[in-house]
Design an enzyme around this catalytic site. Structure first.
Site, PDB file in Angstrom:
ATOM      1  N   TYR A 141      57.681  38.543  43.507  1.00 46.05           N
ATOM      2  CA  TYR A 141      58.147  37.415  42.690  1.00 46.05           C
ATOM      3  C   TYR A 141      57.416  36.168  43.142  1.00 46.05           C
ATOM      4  O   TYR A 141      57.307  35.915  44.358  1.00 46.05           O
ATOM      5  CB  TYR A 141      59.658  37.235  42.862  1.00 46.05           C
ATOM      6  CG  TYR A 141      60.232  36.027  42.150  1.00 46.05           C
ATOM      7  CD1 TYR A 141      60.687  34.923  42.872  1.00 46.05           C
ATOM      8  CD2 TYR A 141      60.331  35.996  40.765  1.00 46.05           C
ATOM      9  CE1 TYR A 141      61.221  33.822  42.218  1.00 46.05           C
ATOM     10  CE2 TYR A 141      60.874  34.895  40.105  1.00 46.05           C
ATOM     11  CZ  TYR A 141      61.316  33.806  40.838  1.00 46.05           C
ATOM     12  OH  TYR A 141      61.837  32.712  40.199  1.00 46.05           O
ATOM     13  N   ASP A 236      50.702  34.184  48.321  1.00 45.05           N
ATOM     14  CA  ASP A 236      51.922  33.420  48.044  1.00 45.05           C
ATOM     15  C   ASP A 236      52.801  33.479  49.295  1.00 45.05           C
ATOM     16  O   ASP A 236      53.511  34.457  49.523  1.00 45.05           O
ATOM     17  CB  ASP A 236      52.646  34.007  46.825  1.00 45.05           C
ATOM     18  CG  ASP A 236      53.934  33.250  46.547  1.00 45.05           C
ATOM     19  OD1 ASP A 236      54.619  33.590  45.555  1.00 45.05           O
ATOM     20  OD2 ASP A 236      54.263  32.321  47.319  1.00 45.05           O
ATOM     21  N   LYS A 264      59.760  26.153  50.469  1.00 46.22           N
ATOM     22  CA  LYS A 264      60.906  26.460  51.338  1.00 46.22           C
ATOM     23  C   LYS A 264      60.849  25.718  52.682  1.00 46.22           C
ATOM     24  O   LYS A 264      61.144  24.518  52.747  1.00 46.22           O
ATOM     25  CB  LYS A 264      61.012  27.977  51.518  1.00 46.22           C
ATOM     26  CG  LYS A 264      61.306  28.716  50.172  1.00 46.22           C
ATOM     27  CD  LYS A 264      61.398  30.196  50.351  1.00 46.22           C
ATOM     28  CE  LYS A 264      61.448  30.930  49.035  1.00 46.22           C
ATOM     29  NZ  LYS A 264      62.773  30.921  48.397  1.00 46.22           N
TER      30      LYS A 264
HETATM   31  P1  KE4 Z   1      60.864  28.232  43.861  1.00 47.58           P
HETATM   32  O1  KE4 Z   1      60.276  27.804  42.511  1.00 47.58           O
HETATM   33  O2  KE4 Z   1      62.185  28.950  43.712  1.00 47.58           O
HETATM   34  O3  KE4 Z   1      60.884  27.089  44.867  1.00 47.58           O
HETATM   35  O4  KE4 Z   1      59.841  29.284  44.518  1.00 47.58           O
HETATM   36  C1  KE4 Z   1      59.511  30.437  43.788  1.00 47.58           C
HETATM   37  C2  KE4 Z   1      59.005  31.498  44.745  1.00 47.58           C
HETATM   38  C3  KE4 Z   1      57.643  31.702  44.832  1.00 47.58           C
HETATM   39  N1  KE4 Z   1      57.133  32.638  45.668  1.00 47.58           N
HETATM   40  C4  KE4 Z   1      57.952  33.383  46.462  1.00 47.58           C
HETATM   41  C5  KE4 Z   1      57.336  34.398  47.381  1.00 47.58           C
HETATM   42  C6  KE4 Z   1      59.356  33.195  46.423  1.00 47.58           C
HETATM   43  O5  KE4 Z   1      60.146  33.946  47.218  1.00 47.58           O
HETATM   44  C7  KE4 Z   1      59.899  32.241  45.548  1.00 47.58           C
HETATM   45  C8  KE4 Z   1      61.390  32.015  45.421  1.00 47.58           C
HETATM   46  N2  KE4 Z   1      62.223  32.938  46.119  1.00 47.58           N
HETATM   47  C9  KE4 Z   1      63.565  33.155  45.601  1.00 47.58           C
HETATM   48  C10 KE4 Z   1      64.285  34.105  46.580  1.00 47.58           C
HETATM   49  N3  KE4 Z   1      63.938  35.447  46.343  1.00 47.58           N
HETATM   50  C11 KE4 Z   1      64.315  31.882  45.405  1.00 47.58           C
HETATM   51  C12 KE4 Z   1      65.792  32.068  45.136  1.00 47.58           C
HETATM   52  C13 KE4 Z   1      66.128  31.789  43.695  1.00 47.58           C
HETATM   53  O6  KE4 Z   1      65.348  32.161  42.784  1.00 47.58           O
HETATM   54  O7  KE4 Z   1      67.216  31.192  43.489  1.00 47.58           O
END
Ligand code: KE4
Length: 425
Positions: A141, A236, A264
């Site tokens: 993801y 990523d 994060k």
């Molecule tokens: P954000 O747009 O949520 O800040 O980041 C997206 C993203 C991009 N790349 C990786 C490897 C990520 O894990 C994420 C976001 N992770 C999720 C948890 N699996 C965020 C939690 C959520 O979607 O509420």
């Protein structure tokens, strides 16, 4: 005021009552906890119940919640200004820090989320190479940009189909989805379309299909195929950055990507993401180059202050190693407890990330992840929640340990797990 009444009220004005789908407990059932306070390794919900937190806001809280130095940095920044929409010294300081800690990053652009970082990385790769195809891996993801909300029908080599309504087939058609850790499928893809591939984007350690480690040689194969065919390699590291190792998974596995996305931890809990990498690629970004990208709150003073304070502490000698040792102790003890209870269970950790699996051994692929006993995880999740241990509300998420998790938290977690394993039988 209960979690139930809060959830009912939220659902009257917010789709699903949440501002991010995984929070709704859809995967595990039951009522999401509405939290109102956090400190160190702990959360308190609106009913006053305390939980040991292994979600850590999905990764940012590597120091533990409300670390005094981070809170103080935010308060000091807020007293000066909330936002300028103009350059500040602090943004340069954070950019210099990221370039220092992640050597593959020669230039970096700050944004407000991981999604913005990966969305920009894709556009930049296409703009730099003049090519269209993006390769990603099923189960990984990268945020919710259209081009990345795509997955294969199976794990085989295939053109993607949207995994979300609203993503046009034409968009998905340029995303090639392969099986994580399948170097053979990777080679076949490059053999067939290498000259049309703009970039490969990968979680160098997968944390969004639960925790799946890269197979020996997989990341090296990615690097070699990309280099040979003129495609860019995008790591990523939004989740793995400052979690797997100080310099990210790229340091742990000694692979130099062309671009890296971060998020994060670097925002310390405030909205902040980053895209960085080779100077010749990054300087294609506006205002220097033709690839546009922008953001009202990019480099926001409060988020940057939180990120600088967090990184200042994260670089302390042996801090990440100490957290990793806690994660190892926790996962090894959980495996031992499950064995005593006769439950088919495995677990592993890398740095401060960990995976719990209701299957005999940690999965090495998306297919093996899907073979885990999800129903049993859900029962375990609720048995732990009822005893004050907050795990990620999905069998397909990694867990996180912080610097604030000590022996007392691990002991309490094991005590709860001892009962939970017996309860789920
Ligand atoms: P954000 O747009 O949520 O800040 O980041 C997206 C993203 C991009 N790349 C990786 C490897 C990520 O894990 C994420 C976001 N992770 C999720 C948890 N699996 C965020 C939690 C959520 O979607 O509420």
């Amino acid at each position: 005021m209960t979690n139930e009444t809060m959830f009912a009220r939220a659902q009257r004005v917010i789709p699903g009552g949440v501002n991010s789908p995984v929070r709704a407990f859809g995967a595990v059932g039951g009522t999401p906890r509405f939290f109102e306070r956090a400190a160190g390794a702990y959360l308190w919900d609106v009913e006053g119940r305390r939980y040991i937190d292994y979600v850590g806001s999905w990764g940012p809280m590597v120091l533990g919640h409300t670390h005094p130095a981070v809170v103080a940095a935010i308060q000091a920044a807020a007293a000066r200004a909330l936002s300028f929409g103009a350059p500040t010294e602090a943004e340069t300081l954070l950019a210099e820090r990221l370039c220092e800690l992640v050597p593959s990053i020669e230039r970096v652009r700050l944004v407000s989320s991981g999604t913005e970082a990966t969305m920009t990385a894709i556009r930049l790769a296409r703009g730099f190479t003049g090519r269209k195809i993006i390769v990603k891996f099923e189960g990984c993801y990268h945020g919710h940009a259209d081009a990345l909300l795509v997955k294969a029908g199976s794990g085989a080599l295939t053109f993607g189909h949207p995994s979300s309504a609203g993503v046009p087939e034409e968009t998905a058609a340029h995303t090639l989805v392969l099986s994580y850790n399948d170097a053979e499928a990777l080679g076949a893809a490059f053999a067939r379309q290498g000259a049309q591939i703009a970039a490969v984007i990968v979680e160098p350690v997968a944390g969004n299909m639960n925790l799946v480690l890269p197979a020996p040689g997989f990341l090296q194969a990615l690097r070699e195929h990309c280099s040979r065919h003129g495609a860019l390699l995008i790591f990523d590291e939004v989740m793995t950055g400052f979690r797997v190792a100080l310099g990210g998974a790229q340091a742990q596995y000694d692979i130099r990507p062309d671009l890296t996305t971060l998020g994060k931890v670097i925002g310390g809990g405030l909205p902040l993401g980053a895209l960085g990498g080779r100077r010749d690629i990054m300087e294609k970004l506006a205002p220097l180059g033709p690839v546009y990208q922008a953001g009202t709150l990019s480099g926001n003073p409060l988020a940057v202050a939180a990120g600088l304070a967090t990184l200042q502490l994260v670089v302390q000698p042996r801090l990440l190693e100490r957290i990793a040792a806690t994660a190892t102790a926790l996962t090894e003890a959980l495996v031992a407890e499950a064995r005593k209870a006769g439950v088919a269970f495995s677990a592993q950790s890398i740095g401060s990330m960990f995976g719990l699996y209701f299957r005999e051994a940690p999965p090495k692929s998306f297919t093996e992840v899907m073979q885990s006993d999800r129903a049993r995880f859900n029962r375990f999740f609720h048995a732990m929640l009822g005893q004050g241990v907050y795990l990620a509300p999905s069998a397909y998420e990694a867990g996180f340990v912080s610097a604030a998790h000590g022996e007392a938290e691990v002991a309490a977690t094991l005590e709860a797990a001892r009962k939970a394993f017996r309860e789920i039988g």
